[in-house]
Design a protein around this motif. Sequence first.
Motif, PDB file in Angstrom:
ATOM      1  N   MET A  12      40.120 -24.018 -10.626  1.00  0.00           N
ATOM      2  CA  MET A  12      39.001 -24.132  -9.724  1.00  0.00           C
ATOM      3  C   MET A  12      37.857 -24.506 -10.566  1.00  0.00           C
ATOM      4  N   SER A  13      36.939 -25.645 -10.277  1.00  0.00           N
ATOM      5  CA  SER A  13      35.842 -26.049 -11.046  1.00  0.00           C
ATOM      6  C   SER A  13      34.672 -25.053 -10.744  1.00  0.00           C
ATOM      7  N   LYS A  14      33.575 -25.058 -11.413  1.00  0.00           N
ATOM      8  CA  LYS A  14      32.325 -24.123 -10.995  1.00  0.00           C
ATOM      9  C   LYS A  14      31.424 -25.011 -10.244  1.00  0.00           C
ATOM     10  N   LEU A  15      30.743 -24.468  -9.145  1.00  0.00           N
ATOM     11  CA  LEU A  15      29.976 -25.176  -8.261  1.00  0.00           C
ATOM     12  C   LEU A  15      28.952 -24.083  -7.977  1.00  0.00           C
ATOM     13  N   ILE A  16      27.761 -24.381  -8.540  1.00  0.00           N
ATOM     14  CA  ILE A  16      26.622 -23.634  -8.320  1.00  0.00           C
ATOM     15  C   ILE A  16      25.904 -24.301  -7.155  1.00  0.00           C
ATOM     16  N   LEU A  17      25.367 -22.975  -6.253  1.00  0.00           N
ATOM     17  CA  LEU A  17      24.637 -23.067  -5.144  1.00  0.00           C
ATOM     18  C   LEU A  17      23.190 -22.736  -5.595  1.00  0.00           C
ATOM     19  N   GLN A  18      22.238 -23.581  -5.674  1.00  0.00           N
ATOM     20  CA  GLN A  18      20.790 -23.206  -6.043  1.00  0.00           C
ATOM     21  C   GLN A  18      20.154 -23.521  -4.983  1.00  0.00           C
ATOM     22  N   VAL A  19      19.178 -22.255  -4.471  1.00  0.00           N
ATOM     23  CA  VAL A  19      18.185 -22.215  -3.563  1.00  0.00           C
ATOM     24  C   VAL A  19      16.743 -21.916  -4.117  1.00  0.00           C
ATOM     25  N   GLN A  68      12.091 -31.708  -0.526  1.00  0.00           N
ATOM     26  CA  GLN A  68      11.749 -30.774   0.425  1.00  0.00           C
ATOM     27  C   GLN A  68      12.857 -29.702   0.742  1.00  0.00           C
ATOM     28  N   ASN A  69      14.362 -30.295   0.421  1.00  0.00           N
ATOM     29  CA  ASN A  69      15.449 -29.418   0.903  1.00  0.00           C
ATOM     30  C   ASN A  69      15.239 -28.391  -0.258  1.00  0.00           C
ATOM     31  N   PRO A  70      15.510 -27.110   0.024  1.00  0.00           N
ATOM     32  CA  PRO A  70      15.446 -26.137  -0.975  1.00  0.00           C
ATOM     33  C   PRO A  70      17.020 -25.625  -1.189  1.00  0.00           C
ATOM     34  N   VAL A  71      17.696 -26.340  -0.993  1.00  0.00           N
ATOM     35  CA  VAL A  71      19.239 -26.038  -1.302  1.00  0.00           C
ATOM     36  C   VAL A  71      20.118 -26.981  -1.947  1.00  0.00           C
ATOM     37  N   ARG A  72      20.596 -26.882  -3.002  1.00  0.00           N
ATOM     38  CA  ARG A  72      21.217 -27.892  -3.928  1.00  0.00           C
ATOM     39  C   ARG A  72      22.458 -27.403  -4.390  1.00  0.00           C
ATOM     40  N   TYR A  73      23.308 -28.369  -4.802  1.00  0.00           N
ATOM     41  CA  TYR A  73      24.714 -28.027  -5.262  1.00  0.00           C
ATOM     42  C   TYR A  73      24.733 -28.884  -6.674  1.00  0.00           C
ATOM     43  N   PHE A  74      25.453 -28.147  -7.783  1.00  0.00           N
ATOM     44  CA  PHE A  74      25.811 -28.775  -8.788  1.00  0.00           C
ATOM     45  C   PHE A  74      26.683 -28.132  -9.709  1.00  0.00           C
ATOM     46  N   THR A  75      27.431 -29.048 -10.567  1.00  0.00           N
ATOM     47  CA  THR A  75      28.505 -28.271 -11.341  1.00  0.00           C
ATOM     48  C   THR A  75      28.328 -28.000 -12.510  1.00  0.00           C
ATOM     49  N   THR A 108       9.912 -20.842 -12.052  1.00  0.00           N
ATOM     50  CA  THR A 108       9.797 -20.173 -13.665  1.00  0.00           C
ATOM     51  C   THR A 108      10.678 -19.055 -13.719  1.00  0.00           C
ATOM     52  N   GLN A 109      11.393 -18.409 -12.721  1.00  0.00           N
ATOM     53  CA  GLN A 109      12.648 -17.341 -12.950  1.00  0.00           C
ATOM     54  C   GLN A 109      13.379 -17.591 -11.802  1.00  0.00           C
ATOM     55  N   MET A 110      14.430 -17.228 -11.917  1.00  0.00           N
ATOM     56  CA  MET A 110      15.894 -17.229 -11.170  1.00  0.00           C
ATOM     57  C   MET A 110      16.693 -16.081 -11.421  1.00  0.00           C
ATOM     58  N   ILE A 111      17.478 -15.787 -10.014  1.00  0.00           N
ATOM     59  CA  ILE A 111      18.441 -14.917 -10.266  1.00  0.00           C
ATOM     60  C   ILE A 111      19.661 -15.662 -10.308  1.00  0.00           C
ATOM     61  N   GLU A 112      20.645 -15.423 -11.506  1.00  0.00           N
ATOM     62  CA  GLU A 112      21.747 -16.074 -11.628  1.00  0.00           C
ATOM     63  C   GLU A 112      22.941 -15.042 -11.298  1.00  0.00           C
ATOM     64  N   GLY A 113      23.822 -15.499 -10.519  1.00  0.00           N
ATOM     65  CA  GLY A 113      25.028 -14.460  -9.926  1.00  0.00           C
ATOM     66  C   GLY A 113      26.271 -15.261  -9.696  1.00  0.00           C
ATOM     67  N   ILE A 114      27.145 -14.359  -9.424  1.00  0.00           N
ATOM     68  CA  ILE A 114      28.553 -14.802  -9.156  1.00  0.00           C
ATOM     69  C   ILE A 114      28.477 -14.838  -7.603  1.00  0.00           C
ATOM     70  N   PHE A 115      28.871 -15.974  -6.638  1.00  0.00           N
ATOM     71  CA  PHE A 115      28.781 -16.113  -5.450  1.00  0.00           C
ATOM     72  C   PHE A 115      29.976 -14.907  -4.874  1.00  0.00           C
ATOM     73  N   ILE A 129      31.127 -23.761   1.006  1.00  0.00           N
ATOM     74  CA  ILE A 129      31.451 -22.438   0.970  1.00  0.00           C
ATOM     75  C   ILE A 129      32.654 -22.109   0.089  1.00  0.00           C
ATOM     76  N   ASN A 130      33.706 -22.353   0.507  1.00  0.00           N
ATOM     77  CA  ASN A 130      35.067 -22.145  -0.186  1.00  0.00           C
ATOM     78  C   ASN A 130      35.030 -22.886  -1.740  1.00  0.00           C
ATOM     79  N   GLN A 131      34.075 -23.517  -2.043  1.00  0.00           N
ATOM     80  CA  GLN A 131      33.919 -24.210  -3.335  1.00  0.00           C
ATOM     81  C   GLN A 131      32.981 -23.520  -4.210  1.00  0.00           C
ATOM     82  N   ILE A 132      31.910 -22.915  -3.640  1.00  0.00           N
ATOM     83  CA  ILE A 132      30.822 -22.316  -4.427  1.00  0.00           C
ATOM     84  C   ILE A 132      31.546 -20.966  -5.105  1.00  0.00           C
ATOM     85  N   THR A 133      31.010 -21.159  -6.728  1.00  0.00           N
ATOM     86  CA  THR A 133      31.361 -20.136  -7.546  1.00  0.00           C
ATOM     87  C   THR A 133      30.134 -19.034  -7.918  1.00  0.00           C
TER      88      THR A 133
END
Length: 93
Positions: free
Chosen positions: A1-8, A86-93, A47-54, A33-37
Amino acid sequence: MSKLILQVRTKDNLLELLAASESRAWVVAADKINQITHVQIVNFDGTQMIEGIFDRNDSYRSSENKLVIKFLDGRIVNCRVQFDAQNPVRYFT
């Protein structure tokens, strides 16, 4: 399964989100949802973010059909993230 990051992008306090291991509530495509890792919850300044496992098992839909994002092994890191739309939700690998 490839890595898919949900960024908000959020105006919420990252320390409070980290303590709760969740961020609510986001418009996330049901087919993703089933692809997000992993998740990245970025402060509004980028300037800061939380990184975590979905945490797919504990994340759930609110009554407004928005996804409450639960995560595991979260940590706050410094970053430089720019949101150009404007969209605060993105996905990337």
